[in-house]
Design a protein around this motif. Structure first.
Motif, PDB file in Angstrom:
ATOM      1  N   TYR A  37     -57.532  54.929  21.210  1.00 59.77           N
ATOM      2  CA  TYR A  37     -58.923  55.349  21.051  1.00 59.77           C
ATOM      3  C   TYR A  37     -59.286  56.347  22.135  1.00 59.77           C
ATOM      4  CZ  TYR A  37     -59.923  51.917  24.759  1.00 59.77           C
ATOM      5  OH  TYR A  37     -59.944  51.226  25.938  1.00 59.77           O
ATOM      6  N   GLU A  38     -60.379  57.079  21.899  1.00 62.27           N
ATOM      7  CA  GLU A  38     -60.873  57.974  22.932  1.00 62.27           C
ATOM      8  C   GLU A  38     -62.291  57.576  23.287  1.00 62.27           C
ATOM      9  OE1 GLU A  38     -59.994  61.739  21.115  1.00 62.27           O
ATOM     10  OE2 GLU A  38     -61.661  61.620  19.731  1.00 62.27           O
ATOM     11  N   VAL A  39     -62.639  57.806  24.537  1.00 63.35           N
ATOM     12  CA  VAL A  39     -63.983  57.471  24.988  1.00 63.35           C
ATOM     13  C   VAL A  39     -64.794  58.756  24.989  1.00 63.35           C
ATOM     14  CG1 VAL A  39     -65.355  56.366  26.781  1.00 63.35           C
ATOM     15  CG2 VAL A  39     -62.952  55.698  26.453  1.00 63.35           C
ATOM     16  N   ARG A  75     -63.968  55.791  20.135  1.00 60.73           N
ATOM     17  CA  ARG A  75     -63.639  56.257  18.789  1.00 60.73           C
ATOM     18  C   ARG A  75     -62.150  56.036  18.530  1.00 60.73           C
ATOM     19  NH1 ARG A  75     -61.605  61.195  16.361  1.00 60.73           N
ATOM     20  NH2 ARG A  75     -62.593  61.363  14.320  1.00 60.73           N
ATOM     21  N   VAL A  87     -65.146  64.299  25.709  1.00 62.96           N
ATOM     22  CA  VAL A  87     -64.116  63.262  25.700  1.00 62.96           C
ATOM     23  C   VAL A  87     -63.862  62.892  27.155  1.00 62.96           C
ATOM     24  CG1 VAL A  87     -61.757  62.673  25.047  1.00 62.96           C
ATOM     25  CG2 VAL A  87     -63.106  64.214  23.603  1.00 62.96           C
ATOM     26  N   ILE A  88     -64.234  61.670  27.551  1.00 63.52           N
ATOM     27  CA  ILE A  88     -64.058  61.328  28.961  1.00 63.52           C
ATOM     28  C   ILE A  88     -62.770  60.545  29.218  1.00 63.52           C
ATOM     29  CG2 ILE A  88     -66.440  61.587  29.748  1.00 63.52           C
ATOM     30  CD1 ILE A  88     -66.962  58.732  29.279  1.00 63.52           C
ATOM     31  N   ASP A  89     -62.158  60.017  28.178  1.00 62.10           N
ATOM     32  CA  ASP A  89     -60.895  59.317  28.376  1.00 62.10           C
ATOM     33  C   ASP A  89     -60.162  59.204  27.042  1.00 62.10           C
ATOM     34  OD1 ASP A  89     -58.900  58.008  29.693  1.00 62.10           O
ATOM     35  OD2 ASP A  89     -59.969  56.102  29.925  1.00 62.10           O
ATOM     36  N   LYS A  90     -58.834  59.124  27.148  1.00 62.76           N
ATOM     37  CA  LYS A  90     -58.030  58.877  25.942  1.00 62.76           C
ATOM     38  C   LYS A  90     -57.115  57.713  26.258  1.00 62.76           C
ATOM     39  CE  LYS A  90     -57.760  63.521  24.141  1.00 62.76           C
ATOM     40  NZ  LYS A  90     -56.905  64.557  23.606  1.00 62.76           N
ATOM     41  N   VAL A  91     -57.167  56.697  25.435  1.00 59.06           N
ATOM     42  CA  VAL A  91     -56.396  55.490  25.727  1.00 59.06           C
ATOM     43  C   VAL A  91     -55.354  55.303  24.629  1.00 59.06           C
ATOM     44  CG1 VAL A  91     -56.534  53.008  26.135  1.00 59.06           C
ATOM     45  CG2 VAL A  91     -58.434  54.498  26.812  1.00 59.06           C
TER      46      VAL A  91
END
Ligand SMILES: Cc1cc2nc3c(=O)[nH]c(=O)nc-3n(C[C@H](O)[C@H](O)[C@H](O)COP(=O)(O)OP(=O)(O)OC[C@H]3O[C@@H](n4cnc5c(N)ncnc54)[C@H](O)[C@@H]3O)c2cc1C
Lengths: 333, 267
Positions: B170-172, B164, A196-200
């Protein structure tokens, strides 16, 4: 086959708390465990779980399996499936329940296939067959147009995911006693193939749709971003959250996080005001738990009038401003 | 250049009017309403679109695979007319009565027969039974990683970068290849086939593979390979007792609605 016993729920943790789905699963699981005369266990997976096990007991668990590991800080398919596989093999539950959430949707099928059993997704009702003692799993199919009842006869555990708000949580009882068992994650980091490289966060400001007592929801008939601002004005008066059907989200009028429905948010407010939406089954799947649906639609034959308690047939451009004005007057007393 | 596979299902239009939907409860079957057309399940079309976007950027090939029966060729060839390269149909009485597991097994065997692949795309769920399990099942049978419910997929330095969707955004995610990704509608509208694509697709020979062609173990297919059984299908009963609030004008009806809500203690 091992002698599978008891009901297990797979809990979810959000921002250091038990997620609402966890307490809903605990209550649904409790009923099944009591019917079968067995134990209800909860699995809590994460990093820094702290006191939440005690909380799960207060909400109905007899036993809590805690799997706490820095590698489990983020949900990742490979690590969570591996952990659940390990826990299920150690505990041999008869039934495993998860939420129909971003996690449960992903985890349940892969776990089921790995254990060579089956999962049924998005269940609205779970009960025990009095004769076979098997789990009857009733789920929404065909976009909510129909329901299907499934049974998993030959393999264990029987796995199901449960839709949000399908089960009412029990009241918290801090005097309940239970056992907390720690299980080692035993993960080999090299087997986790995703990072998981980022959470937006795209959360809409104001009241969360899932928690709202009043919701104003707009459909394709709204026609634009500007039209949704009119809904915002009404929502503000009512202390409501604003939702949307899929087309306004797909068209970029509003953020995707506002979508209510089968593949969006599941809501159950006291008052749901549906404006310029037809009431497609996939939309209703997300809001049919509302206590009172109010419809404003120019088409008298729209399906939403089969779902609503009160309705006005008319163009929202005329109806909505007058409705908002009257509401304002009434609320001003 | 990536080799891509997209799994697509032909279904009755899921957005047909709710009133046209019927269930035959005695036969445990959904009755297709007259006049409801067959379509490629919408999320599967978006899966094709996801593959096409990668093809636009990096080249590569797209092979669509569909398991089913009573195929309508104009419908099921849509992945080709949109820009896909190959289509394979899986059809055999042995596949019937499948659950998500035995469907995933058959598709995984067909994918092995296709051979090389970097990314497999599926829709997040078929818009008829809405289970959303087949993608994960294929990944499990092939022993590859999966990322579900994606809205964006890119190829970056030999890895796949996926957005996702989660409950609050969302998460990358970065995933190694080969990988399986399931696609949601947030990806955006699938492209319309161009006339040239439709003509090429119409001419294209489409092979049909049977259980034997994919070297499947009969005990894993259809009813034999299923782990779950459908006991009954039924339609929930709707009360349908809407009180229509009238008025001399739309404005008056609106005001009457507000009064009604006050009376019902909803305001
Ligand atoms: C697998 C699948 C999953 C889906 N998931 C979801 C989901 O989670 N959520 C969701 O919402 N949809 C979902 N959909 C889409 C769903 O099937 C419908 O297409 C969608 O809900 C329709 O949205 P709508 O009612 O806004 O639009 P429409 O069906 O186009 O209805 C618009 C309505 O607005 C009325 N109208 C137009 N103009 C005016 C006006 N000026 N004044 C008053 N009324 C007016 C019309 O009479 C009409 O009834 C899904 C579909 C599929 C296949």
């Amino acid at each position: 086959m091992a002698d599978n016993k008891g009901v297990m729920i797979c809990g979810e943790i959000t921002e250091g708390k038990l997620a609402p789905i966890t307490t809903e699963l605990l209550s649904g699981g409790r009923k099944l465990a009591d019917t079968l005369g067995g134990e209800l266990s909860a699995v809590l997976i994460g990093s820094g779980i702290g006191d939440l096990a005690t909380e799960a007991i207060a909400f109905g668990a007899d036993k809590v399996y805690v799997v706490d590991d820095p590698l489990l800080a983020d949900y990742r398919t490979d690590s969570y499936v591996a952990v659940m596989e390990k826990v299920v093999k150690e505990v041999s539950p008869n039934i495993v329940l998860m939420g129909q959430t971003a996690i449960g949707r992903d985890l349940a099928p892969r776990l089921a296939f790995r254990l060579d059993t089956a999962a049924s997704m998005d269940c609205l009702d779970l009960s025990i067959d009095p004769d076979s003692k098997l789990l009857l799993q009733t789920r929404s199919v065909y976009g909510g147009n129909a329901m299907g009842t499934y049974v998993c006869e030959g393999t264990k555990p029987q796995i199901a995911t449960v839709r949000a708000k399908a089960m009412d949580p029990m009241a918290k009882d801090d005097s309940r006693k239970g056992e907390v068992v720690t299980i080692d994650a035993g993960l080999d980091p090299s087997m986790i193939r995703t990072t998981v490289i980022d959470k937006v966060k795209e959360e809409v400001e104001g009241i969360k749709l899932e928690d709202a007592e009043v919701i104003v929801c707009g459909g394709r008939g709204m026609g634009s971003t500007e039209a949704f601002q009119e809904l915002e004005a009404l929502a503000k008066l009512l202390g409501a959250a604003v939702g949307a059907t899929r087309p306004p989200c797909d068209n970029g009028w509003v953020p995707a996080a506002m979508q209510v429905g089968l593949t969006g948010k599941i809501v159950s407010p006291t008052l749901y005001i549906a404006v310029a939406l037809s009431g497609a089954s996939q939309h209703m799947a997300g809001c049919s738990g509302s206590k009172n649906i109010i419809a404003i639609n120019k088409d008298a034959d729209a399906n939403i009038f089969n779902e609503a308690r009160f309705g006005v047939v008319g163009d929202y451009k005329k109806v909505l401003p007058a409705f908002t004005k009257k509401v304002k007057e009434l609320l001003a007393g | 250049m990536p080799n891509m596979i997209v799994c697509v299902k032909q279904i009755a239009d899921p957005e047909a009017p709710a009133g046209s939907f019927r269930v035959d409860e005695s036969a445990n079957q959904v009755v297709p309403a007259p006049g409801v057309s067959q379509v490629v399940s919408p999320f599967d079309e978006q899966a094709v679109e996801a593959a096409l976007r990668i093809k636009d950027a990096h080249g590569g090939t797209i092979t669509a695979i569909s398991l089913g029966k009573n195929f309508v060729m104009d419908v099921i060839k849509k992945p080709l007319s949109m820009g896909g390269d190959e289509l394979v149909l899986l059809q055999d009485p042995a596949f019937e009565g499948a659950d998500s597991r035995s469907t995933a097994y058959a598709l995984a065997m067909a994918i092995k027969k296709v051979g090389e692949y970097d990314v497999i795309f599926c829709g997040r769920q078929a818009a008829d039974w809405d289970a959303g399990q087949v993608g994960s099942g294929i990944a499990e049978f092939l022993g590859i990683p999966s990322v579900t419910v994606a809205k964006k997929v890119e190829f970056v330095d030999g890895k796949v970068k996926v957005e996702r969707i989660t409950s609050d955004g969302y998460e990358v995610i970065e995933v190694s290849t080969p990988a399986l990704i399931t696609i949601s509608n947030e990806l955006g509208e699938p492209r319309y086939p161009k006339l040239k694509g439709i003509m090429a697709a119409a001419k294209k020979e489409v092979p049909t593979w049977t259980a034997q062609d994919i070297g499947a173990d009969a005990s894993q297919l259809g009813t034999a390979g299923a782990r779950i059984k459908l006991l009954k299908v039924f339609q929930p009963v709707k009360e349908g007792k809407c009180e229509i609030i009238e008025g001399e004008s739309p404005e008056e009806a609106a005001a009457n609605l507000a009064l009604k809500l006050r009376e019902a203690k909803l305001l």
